[in-house]
Design a protein around this motif. Structure first.
Motif, PDB file in Angstrom:
ATOM      1  N   ALA A  34       0.838  -1.209   0.000  1.00  0.00           N
ATOM      2  CA  ALA A  34       0.000   0.000   0.000  1.00  0.00           C
ATOM      3  C   ALA A  34       0.869   1.254   0.000  1.00  0.00           C
ATOM      4  O   ALA A  34       0.575   2.232  -0.700  1.00  0.00           O
ATOM      5  CB  ALA A  34      -0.941  -0.010   1.196  1.00  0.00           C
ATOM      6  N   ALA A  35       1.951   1.238   0.796  1.00  0.00           N
ATOM      7  CA  ALA A  35       2.843   2.401   0.851  1.00  0.00           C
ATOM      8  C   ALA A  35       3.515   2.632  -0.503  1.00  0.00           C
ATOM      9  O   ALA A  35       3.658   3.782  -0.950  1.00  0.00           O
ATOM     10  CB  ALA A  35       3.887   2.199   1.942  1.00  0.00           C
ATOM     11  N   LEU A  36       3.909   1.564  -1.157  1.00  0.00           N
ATOM     12  CA  LEU A  36       4.552   1.701  -2.470  1.00  0.00           C
ATOM     13  C   LEU A  36       3.552   2.163  -3.524  1.00  0.00           C
ATOM     14  O   LEU A  36       3.895   2.977  -4.396  1.00  0.00           O
ATOM     15  CB  LEU A  36       5.193   0.372  -2.866  1.00  0.00           C
ATOM     16  CG  LEU A  36       6.392  -0.051  -1.996  1.00  0.00           C
ATOM     17  CD1 LEU A  36       6.807  -1.484  -2.307  1.00  0.00           C
ATOM     18  CD2 LEU A  36       7.570   0.895  -2.186  1.00  0.00           C
ATOM     19  N   ARG A  37       2.328   1.669  -3.477  1.00  0.00           N
ATOM     20  CA  ARG A  37       1.297   2.178  -4.408  1.00  0.00           C
ATOM     21  C   ARG A  37       1.050   3.657  -4.171  1.00  0.00           C
ATOM     22  O   ARG A  37       0.876   4.432  -5.118  1.00  0.00           O
ATOM     23  CB  ARG A  37      -0.012   1.395  -4.217  1.00  0.00           C
ATOM     24  CG  ARG A  37      -0.006  -0.005  -4.784  1.00  0.00           C
ATOM     25  CD  ARG A  37      -1.415  -0.581  -4.818  1.00  0.00           C
ATOM     26  NE  ARG A  37      -1.389  -2.011  -5.061  1.00  0.00           N
ATOM     27  CZ  ARG A  37      -1.430  -2.935  -4.107  1.00  0.00           C
ATOM     28  NH1 ARG A  37      -1.530  -2.565  -2.839  1.00  0.00           N
ATOM     29  NH2 ARG A  37      -1.390  -4.215  -4.405  1.00  0.00           N
ATOM     30  N   HIS A  38       1.011   4.026  -2.904  1.00  0.00           N
ATOM     31  CA  HIS A  38       0.802   5.435  -2.539  1.00  0.00           C
ATOM     32  C   HIS A  38       1.892   6.307  -3.162  1.00  0.00           C
ATOM     33  O   HIS A  38       1.614   7.355  -3.759  1.00  0.00           O
ATOM     34  CB  HIS A  38       0.822   5.558  -1.016  1.00  0.00           C
ATOM     35  CG  HIS A  38       0.547   6.925  -0.492  1.00  0.00           C
ATOM     36  ND1 HIS A  38      -0.720   7.408  -0.262  1.00  0.00           N
ATOM     37  CD2 HIS A  38       1.391   7.938  -0.164  1.00  0.00           C
ATOM     38  CE1 HIS A  38      -0.647   8.637   0.198  1.00  0.00           C
ATOM     39  NE2 HIS A  38       0.615   8.991   0.258  1.00  0.00           N
ATOM     40  N   ASP A  43       4.272   9.815  -7.501  1.00  0.00           N
ATOM     41  CA  ASP A  43       5.607  10.021  -8.058  1.00  0.00           C
ATOM     42  C   ASP A  43       6.558  10.582  -7.001  1.00  0.00           C
ATOM     43  O   ASP A  43       7.258  11.574  -7.231  1.00  0.00           O
ATOM     44  CB  ASP A  43       5.541  10.952  -9.271  1.00  0.00           C
ATOM     45  CG  ASP A  43       6.844  10.937 -10.079  1.00  0.00           C
ATOM     46  OD1 ASP A  43       7.537   9.913 -10.042  1.00  0.00           O
ATOM     47  OD2 ASP A  43       7.159  11.953 -10.720  1.00  0.00           O
ATOM     48  N   GLN A  44       6.590   9.930  -5.823  1.00  0.00           N
ATOM     49  CA  GLN A  44       7.439  10.411  -4.746  1.00  0.00           C
ATOM     50  C   GLN A  44       8.162   9.246  -4.079  1.00  0.00           C
ATOM     51  O   GLN A  44       7.766   8.087  -4.229  1.00  0.00           O
ATOM     52  CB  GLN A  44       6.602  11.169  -3.706  1.00  0.00           C
ATOM     53  CG  GLN A  44       5.550  10.329  -3.004  1.00  0.00           C
ATOM     54  CD  GLN A  44       4.649  11.166  -2.110  1.00  0.00           C
ATOM     55  OE1 GLN A  44       4.455  12.358  -2.325  1.00  0.00           O
ATOM     56  NE2 GLN A  44       4.093  10.540  -1.087  1.00  0.00           N
ATOM     57  N   PRO A  45       9.262   9.536  -3.363  1.00  0.00           N
ATOM     58  CA  PRO A  45       9.991   8.460  -2.696  1.00  0.00           C
ATOM     59  C   PRO A  45       9.181   7.855  -1.559  1.00  0.00           C
ATOM     60  O   PRO A  45       8.276   8.496  -1.008  1.00  0.00           O
ATOM     61  CB  PRO A  45      11.254   9.152  -2.174  1.00  0.00           C
ATOM     62  CG  PRO A  45      10.886  10.597  -2.075  1.00  0.00           C
ATOM     63  CD  PRO A  45       9.886  10.851  -3.161  1.00  0.00           C
ATOM     64  N   PHE A  82       7.220  -0.235  -8.947  1.00  0.00           N
ATOM     65  CA  PHE A  82       7.738   0.941  -8.236  1.00  0.00           C
ATOM     66  C   PHE A  82       9.236   1.053  -8.508  1.00  0.00           C
ATOM     67  O   PHE A  82       9.981   0.093  -8.318  1.00  0.00           O
ATOM     68  CB  PHE A  82       7.490   0.807  -6.733  1.00  0.00           C
ATOM     69  CG  PHE A  82       7.908   2.016  -5.946  1.00  0.00           C
ATOM     70  CD1 PHE A  82       7.050   3.091  -5.786  1.00  0.00           C
ATOM     71  CD2 PHE A  82       9.180   2.088  -5.381  1.00  0.00           C
ATOM     72  CE1 PHE A  82       7.439   4.211  -5.066  1.00  0.00           C
ATOM     73  CE2 PHE A  82       9.584   3.207  -4.669  1.00  0.00           C
ATOM     74  CZ  PHE A  82       8.707   4.272  -4.512  1.00  0.00           C
ATOM     75  N   PRO A  83       9.711   2.228  -8.942  1.00  0.00           N
ATOM     76  CA  PRO A  83      11.139   2.390  -9.257  1.00  0.00           C
ATOM     77  C   PRO A  83      12.009   2.222  -8.010  1.00  0.00           C
ATOM     78  O   PRO A  83      11.812   2.931  -7.014  1.00  0.00           O
ATOM     79  CB  PRO A  83      11.228   3.824  -9.794  1.00  0.00           C
ATOM     80  CG  PRO A  83       9.822   4.199 -10.156  1.00  0.00           C
ATOM     81  CD  PRO A  83       8.942   3.454  -9.207  1.00  0.00           C
ATOM     82  N   LEU A  84      12.953   1.313  -8.039  1.00  0.00           N
ATOM     83  CA  LEU A  84      13.777   1.037  -6.865  1.00  0.00           C
ATOM     84  C   LEU A  84      14.626   2.235  -6.458  1.00  0.00           C
ATOM     85  O   LEU A  84      14.994   2.366  -5.289  1.00  0.00           O
ATOM     86  CB  LEU A  84      14.672  -0.182  -7.140  1.00  0.00           C
ATOM     87  CG  LEU A  84      13.939  -1.510  -7.357  1.00  0.00           C
ATOM     88  CD1 LEU A  84      14.933  -2.648  -7.522  1.00  0.00           C
ATOM     89  CD2 LEU A  84      12.972  -1.808  -6.211  1.00  0.00           C
ATOM     90  N   GLU A  85      14.929   3.116  -7.423  1.00  0.00           N
ATOM     91  CA  GLU A  85      15.716   4.299  -7.066  1.00  0.00           C
ATOM     92  C   GLU A  85      14.933   5.269  -6.180  1.00  0.00           C
ATOM     93  O   GLU A  85      15.519   6.171  -5.580  1.00  0.00           O
ATOM     94  CB  GLU A  85      16.227   5.023  -8.314  1.00  0.00           C
ATOM     95  CG  GLU A  85      15.148   5.582  -9.229  1.00  0.00           C
ATOM     96  CD  GLU A  85      14.686   4.591 -10.287  1.00  0.00           C
ATOM     97  OE1 GLU A  85      14.063   5.031 -11.265  1.00  0.00           O
ATOM     98  OE2 GLU A  85      14.957   3.376 -10.129  1.00  0.00           O
TER      99      GLU A  85
END
Length: 418
Positions: A34-38, A43-45, A82-85
């Motif tokens: 959920a945090a990664l989808r958020h 478009d934020q870290p 989700f982009p790992l960077e």
């Protein structure tokens, strides 16, 4: 290595801009997803942290080493695209806490192995916490000894660091030890401004003595107590006027912001006021799994309602059996009569029930619940009865679990954006 994105928080705060980030402290895969989808949607870290008791070289209570936790989180991120960077991993309360029963030299040796593993696994936000006494020492240590041990661990981290970013450090520990508050909430004391200056100064000197001046330049935050905490059934709300002097202490420390622990269950307004006051790193954990537990219990009742009968609370009964079979995660934290203990096991804000979701029998219970609801439409009146805060278009099993966590994260996002 490149400059860490969290180093921008103090610069933005000192410039008068809103500066904040949510620190998600959880090992639950639904919460992490959920945090990664958020973050993906905005478009934020995303900052995800593990505590020293949760993840360490011995496996912690999750059974994961730092490298294993990284693979676990990155696997979820990859599945979601989700982009790992944009993924930032942190280690919380890194110090001798899991080995306090040992002599100081032994405990610190274990802590050094742990922080080396975190740094080598690419964890780039490291909270150095050596404030607790080990065998034969007082419960709380003098600041000079705490700082010297923190500098010792920073030197280890600097030697073993790997990954995209130079690590940043968090110092200070005016919060309960990992696991939550066990004392009465009325004893809560806001950190004094002079304590902030003293903590900063003693760590600066200790890092210099250890040859770690460059590492100290990357100390980005200081943990303080802004006056927020929660117990089993009560929450101390943030009072910005009471923390005004504490916030003012940041004017003399242009390279720092504050890190606030135990911000769970605060109101949207309180979270917004915390960010305005320089408490830029907001840690949240139990609230996320508390919302998850609420939703799973609600879905269990819904499944029975769809079958045409009153709730039988099968998932709750399974959880109770698991907690009674292995009481080590709650027994020393919960107190009272048998009914009070039962209520705390299931409904306490400290949410020590979160330790039991990986239990094999509980995993099977959740899977059985998922199967019972698969392909079934939940009528709006039934959803409103058992999950009134989650009436949404995606009323699927996974959609509702994700929505429960996202609803909490949305409050933190609102606070960061202002």
């Amino acid at each position: 290595m490149t400059a860490h994105p969290l180093l921008d928080l103090p610069r933005r705060f000192q410039a008068g801009a809103r500066a904040g980030i949510t620190s998600v402290c959880s090992a639950h895969p639904v919460v992490i997803a959920a945090a990664l989808r958020h973050g993906l949607q905005r478009d934020q870290p995303v900052l995800i942290e593990a505590t020293c008791n949760q993840v360490n070289q011995d496996g912690g209570y999750t059974g994961m080493t730092p490298a294993g936790f990284r693979r676990f989180v990155e696997g979820i991120a990859t599945d979601l695209g989700f982009p790992l960077e944009r993924l930032i991993l942190g280690g919380d309360h890194l110090g001798p806490n899991p080995w306090r029963h040992l002599a100081p030299e032994q405990a610190m040796a274990k802590a050094a192995v742990m922080i080396a593993a975190f740094a080598a696994a690419g964890f780039s936000k490291l909270h150095l916490d050596c404030s607790m006494g080990c065998a034969g020492e007082p419960v709380a240590l003098p600041d000079t000894l705490t700082a010297a041990r923190a500098a010792q661990l920073a030197a280890v981290a600097e030697h073993h660091r790997q990954g995209r970013y130079d690590p940043v450090y968090v110092i200070g520990t005016e919060v309960p030890v990992p696991g939550g508050a066990v004392e009465a909430l009325e004893h809560l004391q806001i950190t004094r401004p002079e304590a902030v200056a003293a903590t900063y100064g003693v760590h600066r000197d200790a890092f210099a003595a250890a040859g770690q001046t460059q590492a100290f330049a990357r100390v980005v935050a200081l943990v303080v107590q802004p006056g927020v905490e929660f117990g089993h059934d009560a929450v101390i709300a943030f009072a910005p006027e009471a923390a005004q002097a504490l916030s003012g202490a940041l004017r003399a420390l242009p390279g720092l912001v504050f890190e606030a622990h135990s911000t769970d269950y605060q109101s949207a307004e309180a979270l917004c006021q915390l960010v305005s006051g320089g408490f830029s790193i907001l840690k949240v954990g139990p609230w996320l799994t508390f919302a998850l537990r609420e939703t799973l219990y609600g879905l269990d009742a819904i499944a029975d309602a769809l079958d045409g009968g009153p709730p039988r609370h099968r998932l709750m009964a399974g959880m109770e059996a698991a907690m009674l079979a292995s009481p080590e995660h709650w027994a020393k934290y919960y107190h009272g009569s048998a009914p009070q203990l039962w209520q705390q096991r299931h409904f306490s804000y400290s949410d020590r029930i979160r330790y039991y979701w990986p239990d094999r029998s509980v995993v099977a219970g959740v899977a059985a619940l998922r199967a019972r609801l698969a392909g079934r439409r939940i009528p709006a009146p039934v959803l409103e009865q058992y999950l009134p805060r989650l009436c949404r278009e995606d009323a699927s099993f996974d959609g509702l679990l994700d929505g429960a966590v996202q609803s909490v994260l949305a409050l933190y996002q609102r606070a960061i954006e202002g």
